[in-house]
Design an enzyme around this catalytic site. Structure first.
Site, short mmCIF file in Angstrom:
data_model
loop_
_atom_site.label_atom_id
_atom_site.label_comp_id
_atom_site.label_asym_id
_atom_site.label_seq_id
_atom_site.Cartn_x
_atom_site.Cartn_y
_atom_site.Cartn_z
N GLY A 54 -12.68 -21.49 -2.33
CA GLY A 54 -12.31 -20.60 -1.22
C GLY A 54 -11.80 -21.24 0.05
O GLY A 54 -10.97 -20.66 0.75
N ASP A 112 -22.16 -15.50 3.03
CA ASP A 112 -22.58 -14.17 2.62
C ASP A 112 -24.12 -14.16 2.63
O ASP A 112 -24.73 -13.97 3.68
CB ASP A 112 -21.98 -13.97 1.22
CG ASP A 112 -22.07 -12.58 0.68
OD1 ASP A 112 -22.76 -11.75 1.28
OD2 ASP A 112 -21.44 -12.30 -0.36
C1 PRP Z 1 -18.05 -17.95 -2.18
C2 PRP Z 1 -17.70 -18.62 -0.86
C3 PRP Z 1 -18.94 -19.38 -0.52
C4 PRP Z 1 -20.05 -18.56 -1.15
C5 PRP Z 1 -20.78 -17.80 -0.10
O1 PRP Z 1 -17.81 -18.85 -3.21
O2 PRP Z 1 -16.59 -19.46 -0.98
O3 PRP Z 1 -18.92 -20.69 -1.03
O4 PRP Z 1 -19.44 -17.66 -2.08
O5 PRP Z 1 -21.76 -16.98 -0.66
P1 PRP Z 1 -23.29 -17.09 -0.33
O6 PRP Z 1 -23.43 -17.18 1.17
O7 PRP Z 1 -23.84 -15.76 -0.86
O8 PRP Z 1 -23.85 -18.25 -1.05
P2 PRP Z 1 -17.65 -18.41 -4.74
O9 PRP Z 1 -18.92 -18.68 -5.48
O10 PRP Z 1 -17.11 -17.00 -4.80
O11 PRP Z 1 -16.59 -19.45 -5.29
P3 PRP Z 1 -15.03 -19.66 -4.89
O12 PRP Z 1 -15.00 -20.18 -3.46
O13 PRP Z 1 -14.59 -20.68 -5.88
O14 PRP Z 1 -14.31 -18.34 -5.03
#
Ligand code: PRP
Length: 189
Positions: A54, A112
């Site tokens: 991301g 999040d």
């Molecule tokens: C998303 C984002 C953060 C994480 C935040 O990554 O990039 O790293 O979720 O969520 P949290 O606060 O609930 O832990 P994701 O796992 O979707 O992977 P990506 O970045 O590869 O899409």
């Protein structure tokens, strides 16, 4: 359906347009440049650690506006099981630079629940950096399960599914230049 129509069919509304994003990223870059003024390349230099996938867009924009020398590295993580919000984080690819005695700035697209940033902060703290801070583009405080400290924050947003500027839904819409709220029919289908 062509690409443009697919996008307008999936996006409910634009939360942050390109101008709003660019203005905020410039401010963040100025703040960070001031905070790390005097830091030079080398063994005690500044290392930006982008969290894949991301953060790649945000990191690229932010880094190119920094007025201080810095190194760029990446780490790739994934949640074990997002649907149960177990909070378990899996390390897919570690960063390459040895961060001991270096100033580390974790660069994230979104916080999040906070589990990912919490994991990163614990992981990097254990590597004895000279300092450890975080720069996060978006935060959804309503979703927080673990308290985490964010040193530089782009925007707080409501609890809606957002895509673009690095953020995805099922690996789609990541490279939209704006932050858009996804239509419910997309993530509920
Ligand atoms: C998303 C984002 C953060 C994480 C935040 O990554 O990039 O790293 O979720 O969520 P949290 O606060 O609930 O832990 P994701 O796992 O979707 O992977 P990506 O970045 O590869 O899409």
């Amino acid at each position: 359906m062509n690409h443009e129509n697919q996008i307008s069919d999936a996006i409910e509304r634009v939360l942050l347009d390109e101008d709003a994003i660019a203005a905020r990223v410039s401010r963040l870059a100025a703040e960070i440049s001031e905070a790390y003024a005097g830091v030079e390349y080398g063994q005690d230099g500044l290392v930006l650690v982008g969290v894949l996938k991301g953060a790649f867009v945000f990191l690229a924009d932010l880094a190119r506006q920094l007025a201080v020398p810095h190194h760029v590295d990446f780490i790739a993580l994934s949640s074990y099981n997002r649907s149960t919000s177990s909070g378990e984080v899996r390390l897919i690819m570690d960063s390459r630079i040895n961060v001991a005695d270096r100033h580390v700035l974790i660069v994230e697209d979104i916080v999040d629940t906070g589990h990912t940033l919490d994991y990163l902060q614990r992981t990097f703290q254990a590597r004895n950096p000279a300092s450890l801070r975080s720069c996060v583009f978006l935060s959804k405080p309503a979703r927080r399960e673990v308290p985490v400290s964010i040193d530089y924050l782009g925007f707080e947003i409501p609890d809606v599914w957002v895509v673009g500027y690095g953020l995805d839904f099922a690996d789609r819409y990541r490279t939209l230049p704006f932050i858009g709220a996804l239509k419910e029919k997309i993530y509920k289908s």
